[in-house]
Design a protein around this motif. Structure first.
Motif, PDB file in Angstrom:
ATOM      1  N   ILE A  52      -4.173  10.654  -4.308  1.00  0.00           N
ATOM      2  CA  ILE A  52      -4.587  10.227  -2.971  1.00  0.00           C
ATOM      3  C   ILE A  52      -4.706   8.703  -2.938  1.00  0.00           C
ATOM      4  N   ASN A  53      -5.303   8.153  -4.002  1.00  0.00           N
ATOM      5  CA  ASN A  53      -5.503   6.716  -4.078  1.00  0.00           C
ATOM      6  C   ASN A  53      -4.182   5.964  -4.088  1.00  0.00           C
ATOM      7  N   GLU A  54      -3.250   6.483  -4.856  1.00  0.00           N
ATOM      8  CA  GLU A  54      -1.935   5.851  -4.951  1.00  0.00           C
ATOM      9  C   GLU A  54      -1.234   5.897  -3.597  1.00  0.00           C
ATOM     10  N   ALA A  55      -1.305   7.071  -2.941  1.00  0.00           N
ATOM     11  CA  ALA A  55      -0.666   7.219  -1.635  1.00  0.00           C
ATOM     12  C   ALA A  55      -1.266   6.231  -0.646  1.00  0.00           C
ATOM     13  N   TYR A  56      -2.605   6.095  -0.707  1.00  0.00           N
ATOM     14  CA  TYR A  56      -3.272   5.191   0.227  1.00  0.00           C
ATOM     15  C   TYR A  56      -2.945   3.735  -0.084  1.00  0.00           C
ATOM     16  N   GLU A  57      -2.865   3.438  -1.365  1.00  0.00           N
ATOM     17  CA  GLU A  57      -2.513   2.078  -1.804  1.00  0.00           C
ATOM     18  C   GLU A  57      -1.187   1.645  -1.169  1.00  0.00           C
ATOM     19  N   VAL A  58      -0.257   2.572  -1.084  1.00  0.00           N
ATOM     20  CA  VAL A  58       1.063   2.242  -0.521  1.00  0.00           C
ATOM     21  C   VAL A  58       1.030   2.280   1.010  1.00  0.00           C
ATOM     22  N   LEU A  59       0.490   3.362   1.567  1.00  0.00           N
ATOM     23  CA  LEU A  59       0.586   3.536   3.020  1.00  0.00           C
ATOM     24  C   LEU A  59      -0.368   2.617   3.792  1.00  0.00           C
ATOM     25  N   SER A  60      -1.437   2.155   3.154  1.00  0.00           N
ATOM     26  CA  SER A  60      -2.382   1.302   3.880  1.00  0.00           C
ATOM     27  C   SER A  60      -1.883  -0.141   3.941  1.00  0.00           C
ATOM     28  N   ASP A  61      -0.886  -0.450   3.149  1.00  0.00           N
ATOM     29  CA  ASP A  61      -0.343  -1.806   3.125  1.00  0.00           C
ATOM     30  C   ASP A  61       0.966  -1.803   3.911  1.00  0.00           C
ATOM     31  N   MET A 156      -5.477   1.655 -12.978  1.00  0.00           N
ATOM     32  CA  MET A 156      -6.424   1.960 -11.903  1.00  0.00           C
ATOM     33  C   MET A 156      -7.784   2.263 -12.516  1.00  0.00           C
ATOM     34  N   VAL A 157      -8.769   1.508 -12.102  1.00  0.00           N
ATOM     35  CA  VAL A 157     -10.105   1.653 -12.683  1.00  0.00           C
ATOM     36  C   VAL A 157     -11.071   2.099 -11.592  1.00  0.00           C
ATOM     37  N   ALA A 158     -11.807   3.161 -11.871  1.00  0.00           N
ATOM     38  CA  ALA A 158     -12.793   3.643 -10.905  1.00  0.00           C
ATOM     39  C   ALA A 158     -14.006   2.720 -10.930  1.00  0.00           C
ATOM     40  N   LEU A 159     -14.720   2.646  -9.810  1.00  0.00           N
ATOM     41  CA  LEU A 159     -15.880   1.755  -9.751  1.00  0.00           C
ATOM     42  C   LEU A 159     -16.931   2.157 -10.787  1.00  0.00           C
ATOM     43  N   ASN A 160     -17.037   3.460 -11.015  1.00  0.00           N
ATOM     44  CA  ASN A 160     -17.997   3.922 -12.004  1.00  0.00           C
ATOM     45  C   ASN A 160     -17.638   3.486 -13.419  1.00  0.00           C
ATOM     46  N   GLU A 161     -16.339   3.331 -13.662  1.00  0.00           N
ATOM     47  CA  GLU A 161     -15.917   2.856 -14.980  1.00  0.00           C
ATOM     48  C   GLU A 161     -16.327   1.407 -15.174  1.00  0.00           C
ATOM     49  N   GLU A 226      -9.937   1.286  -7.890  1.00  0.00           N
ATOM     50  CA  GLU A 226      -9.586   2.375  -6.992  1.00  0.00           C
ATOM     51  C   GLU A 226      -9.990   2.000  -5.568  1.00  0.00           C
ATOM     52  N   GLN A 227      -9.319   2.591  -4.595  1.00  0.00           N
ATOM     53  CA  GLN A 227      -9.766   2.459  -3.220  1.00  0.00           C
ATOM     54  C   GLN A 227     -10.863   3.508  -3.056  1.00  0.00           C
ATOM     55  N   HIS A 228     -12.041   3.035  -2.839  1.00  0.00           N
ATOM     56  CA  HIS A 228     -13.178   3.961  -2.749  1.00  0.00           C
ATOM     57  C   HIS A 228     -13.378   4.368  -1.297  1.00  0.00           C
ATOM     58  N   PRO A 229     -13.705   5.656  -1.062  1.00  0.00           N
ATOM     59  CA  PRO A 229     -13.865   6.064   0.338  1.00  0.00           C
ATOM     60  C   PRO A 229     -15.009   5.350   1.053  1.00  0.00           C
ATOM     61  N   ASP A 230     -15.994   4.892   0.318  1.00  0.00           N
ATOM     62  CA  ASP A 230     -17.160   4.281   0.967  1.00  0.00           C
ATOM     63  C   ASP A 230     -17.244   2.764   0.818  1.00  0.00           C
ATOM     64  N   PHE A 231     -16.769   2.251  -0.308  1.00  0.00           N
ATOM     65  CA  PHE A 231     -17.024   0.839  -0.576  1.00  0.00           C
ATOM     66  C   PHE A 231     -15.755   0.005  -0.649  1.00  0.00           C
TER      67      PHE A 231
END
Lengths: 328, 110
Positions: A52-61, A156-161, A226-231
């Motif tokens: 989902i993140n990868e798809a959004y990374e491409v489609l949001s740009d 791709m690094v998650a915010l929690n990482e 990562e593109q986070h849904p909230d932050f």
């Protein structure tokens, strides 16, 4: 190793004509559902979340989306559609050698698919120039041993990482130049606590092989959050879009907002305006020197799309009684 | 320096790289790690392409990971593409600006 085509529109469940806003909404909805922190089946959710993140990374740009749309059905044909170059300057995958040899790199475990890396990886033209590379090789041979080339790729690094650190297993497959055989290798890389966007993680000796006994190059993994849904992230600060009803903004309220370690409650002062930022100290990402960044809630005020007759009457009454004029 | 290390959950026998982002390297180590000559590194410093971690007047020369990355890129751009230091500086400035803007755009994108 064939690269599989990714239908990013299907991944997000939107039409090819979807607006940026629809894409964002679809991403947020799915990202919340599959975020590894909340999902029950963690392993499966993590895979899905990365997709989902990868798809959004491409489609949001808009630029990346346009490039992706141009790929169409011919995405893997040797003839490149106009407007982009063969291989997309991919930082991790390259082809065409001096004598028609090919060498390729594939990475696993970085959070991005081979497809993404081929077309959207190695942003900013940091990709290889294989012809120049070969020339350098031949020069290197004359001069004796030459060091192998460095390889750069995104991880791709998650915010929690970034908050807790993690150890990632990277699989690396490449074709040996001499034998043409595919060599695969696995190793683990520790993502240190407090990494920031764009930071390079150097993995020594995992770049291109050296020549004539030269040392191998290094592998550089560039951290992409990562593109986070909230932050949204800026430096070590996190930004959360806090949507308020008009009366909440006028009268003030206390709301619960998400933070990395669980929800926190924030007091919205009376008379809060659009764009105002409420700071929650120390709830951001780790910053230099052991400190923590802050979490900011950015206020945005929303009006109801539909009102009941009763509500309309109340607004009407307010309109008549209020002396407030934002244009004065 | 990144090195092999035994970590509690790393029971799978895989090599583990444990980068230490804050670590500093002496000029000798940097020469060894980058393959660049002492003279080149000093020239890169002088021309402002890389910056030593501390003021060289007060402390011995030391470099961070970022500097090592940049030295390797400078060497590559010089030897493979024949670009001079002024050109490399321009490339670095543009790349930095591009990255900053990309980051900014990503932040502000709805």
């Amino acid at each position: 190793m064939p690269v599989e085509f990714k239908d990013y529109y299907k991944t997000l469940g939107v039409s090819r004509e979807a607006s940026q806003d629809e894409i964002r909404k679809a991403f947020r909805k799915l990202a919340r559902e599959f975020h590894p922190d909340v999902a029950k089946d963690k392993k499966r959710a993590e895979e899905k979340f990365k997709e989902i993140n990868e798809a959004y990374e491409v489609l949001s740009d808009p630029a990346k989306r346009k490039k992706y749309d141009t790929l169409g059905a011919n995405w893997n044909r040797p003839q490149s559609p106009p407007g982009w170059e063969q291989g997309g300057g991919g930082g991790l995958r390259g082809q065409a050698g001096p004598n028609g040899q090919e060498y390729e790199f594939h990475f696993g475990g970085t959070g991005f698919s081979d497809f993404f890396e081929q077309f959207f990886g190695g942003r900013g033209g940091q990709g290889f120039d294989f012809e120049e590379f070969a020339r350098q090789q031949s020069r290197g041979t004359e001069a004796g041993a030459a060091r192998g080339k460095d390889i750069e790729g995104d991880i791709m690094v998650a915010l929690n990482e970034a908050l807790q650190g993690s150890v990632r297993t990277i699989s690396f497959r490449r074709q040996n130049r001499q034998t043409g055989k595919a060599v695969s290798e696995n190793f683990r890389v520790r993502i240190p606590v407090g990494v920031h966007e764009g930071q390079l993680i150097r993995v020594p000796g995992k770049g291109e092989e050296g020549f004539n006994g030269g040392a191998p190059g290094d592998l550089y993994l560039r951290v992409r959050f990562e593109q986070h849904p909230d932050f949204r992230v800026r430096g070590s600060d996190l930004f959360y879009d806090l949507d308020l009803a008009p009366w909440e903004a006028v009268l003030g309220t206390t709301v619960s907002i998400p933070a990395l370690e669980g929800p926190v409650s924030v007091r919205v002062p009376a008379g809060a305006g659009k764009g105002q930022q409420l700071r929650v100290r120390g709830k951001g990402l780790p910053a230099a020197g052991g400190a923590r960044g802050d979490l900011y809630a950015t206020i945005s005020i929303h009006v109801p799309a539909e009102v009941t007759p009763e509500e309309e009457r109340l607004w009407q009454e307010l309109a008549e009684k209020s002396a407030f004029n934002p244009r004065k | 320096m990144a090195q092999k290390k035994d970590l509690p959950p790393a029971g799978r026998g895989l090599q583990v790289f444990d980068p230490q982002p804050g670590s500093l390297y002496s000029l000798e180590t940097v020469i060894h790690l980058t393959g660049a000559s002492r003279r080149s590194i000093l020239i890169y410093c002088k021309s402002g392409l890389i910056r030593p971690a501390a003021d060289p007047k007060e402390e011995p020369l030391a470099f961070d990971e970022e500097a090592i990355y940049h030295i390797r890129r400078i060497e590559f751009l010089r030897t493979a593409h024949g670009i001079n230091l002024a050109g490399i500086r321009m490339i670095f400035d543009l790349m930095n600006e591009l990255r900053r803007l990309q980051h900014e755009m990503r932040f502000f994108r709805p």
